[in-house]
Design a protein around this motif. Structure first.
Motif, short mmCIF file in Angstrom:
data_model
loop_
_atom_site.label_atom_id
_atom_site.label_comp_id
_atom_site.label_asym_id
_atom_site.label_seq_id
_atom_site.Cartn_x
_atom_site.Cartn_y
_atom_site.Cartn_z
N ALA A 95 -93.33 -25.14 -32.36
CA ALA A 95 -92.28 -25.69 -31.51
C ALA A 95 -91.58 -24.57 -30.75
N GLU A 115 -95.58 -26.40 -38.02
CA GLU A 115 -95.33 -27.01 -36.73
C GLU A 115 -95.07 -25.91 -35.71
N CYS A 153 -94.15 -23.02 -24.74
CA CYS A 153 -93.85 -24.45 -24.63
C CYS A 153 -93.32 -24.78 -23.24
N LYS A 177 -97.69 -30.66 -34.26
CA LYS A 177 -97.52 -30.86 -35.70
C LYS A 177 -98.54 -30.06 -36.47
N CYS A 191 -95.47 -29.09 -26.60
CA CYS A 191 -94.76 -28.91 -27.86
C CYS A 191 -93.90 -30.12 -28.17
N PRO A 192 -93.64 -30.36 -29.46
CA PRO A 192 -94.13 -29.61 -30.61
C PRO A 192 -95.55 -30.05 -31.01
#
Length: 195
Positions: A79, A77, A114, A143, A140-141
């Motif tokens: 993020a 992920e 992000c 996956k 973001c996030p």
């Protein structure tokens, strides 16, 4: 869409207007992007990789229409905070010269991509087309998984660019990282010709 893909396109076409001030910018009323080429530059087992990226026509006219298709994947992920280190080089008299970071343009470190994406598409706002149509995320996030954008049409408007970025041959390298770990790397080369 894979974060590396979005950031590459973003750095080329969107982040420049968001992160730069209006001082020292030149309105480019007509330009062409030529010889667009890319390759992954990360480790063979990098978590984030670009699988395909096709841009046409060659040259791409600004302002004008272009088509692009892209696919990629991430095994983790992605993020916040998601760092991006950009290295920009310009060919000068046959030599590649490092372009320093000036007003957040050039060879810069972005602490959190992000946050930049959230400036482009604020939370609560729908993702722009064609991402929305294909159910692709734009902030973001992101996956873990595979992402694909089929050939889609885009319009490139008149842009304001720093005068040093209006003509020449360029090489960009973007390294994506999270928690001091490199997640992916992408190299892009292109030429820009403007009036």
């Amino acid at each position: 869409m894979d974060k590396v893909i979005f950031l590459t396109l973003g750095l080329l076409f969107f982040i420049i207007p968001v992160t730069s001030s209006t001082s020292g910018l030149k309105k480019v009323s007509k330009a062409q992007l030529l010889g667009f080429d890319w390759k992954n530059c990360g480790a063979p087992d990098a978590p984030a990789v670009l699988k395909t990226l096709n841009v046409s026509p060659d040259p791409v006219s600004i302002p004008g229409d272009m088509q692009a298709s892209v696919s990629g994947s991430t095994s983790v992920e992605l993020a916040a905070p998601l760092a991006v280190n950009v290295t920009l080089e310009k060919e000068v008299a046959g030599f590649w010269v490092h372009v320093p970071c000036v007003e957040e343009l050039g060879s810069c470190h972005y602490k959190d991509a992000c946050d930049l994406l959230a400036q482009l598409v604020p939370p609560g706002q729908a993702c722009p087309e064609p991402l929305h149509t294909y159910g692709l995320p734009c902030r973001c996030p992101f996956k873990a998984g595979s992402y694909s954008l089929p050939q889609s049409d885009f319009y490139l408007p008149i842009m304001e660019l720093p005068s040093w970025l209006t003509n020449g041959n360029y090489r960009f390298q973007g390294v994506l990282g999270m928690q001091d770990k490199e997640l992916g790397c992408l190299r892009v080369s292109l030429s820009l010709r403007s009036n």
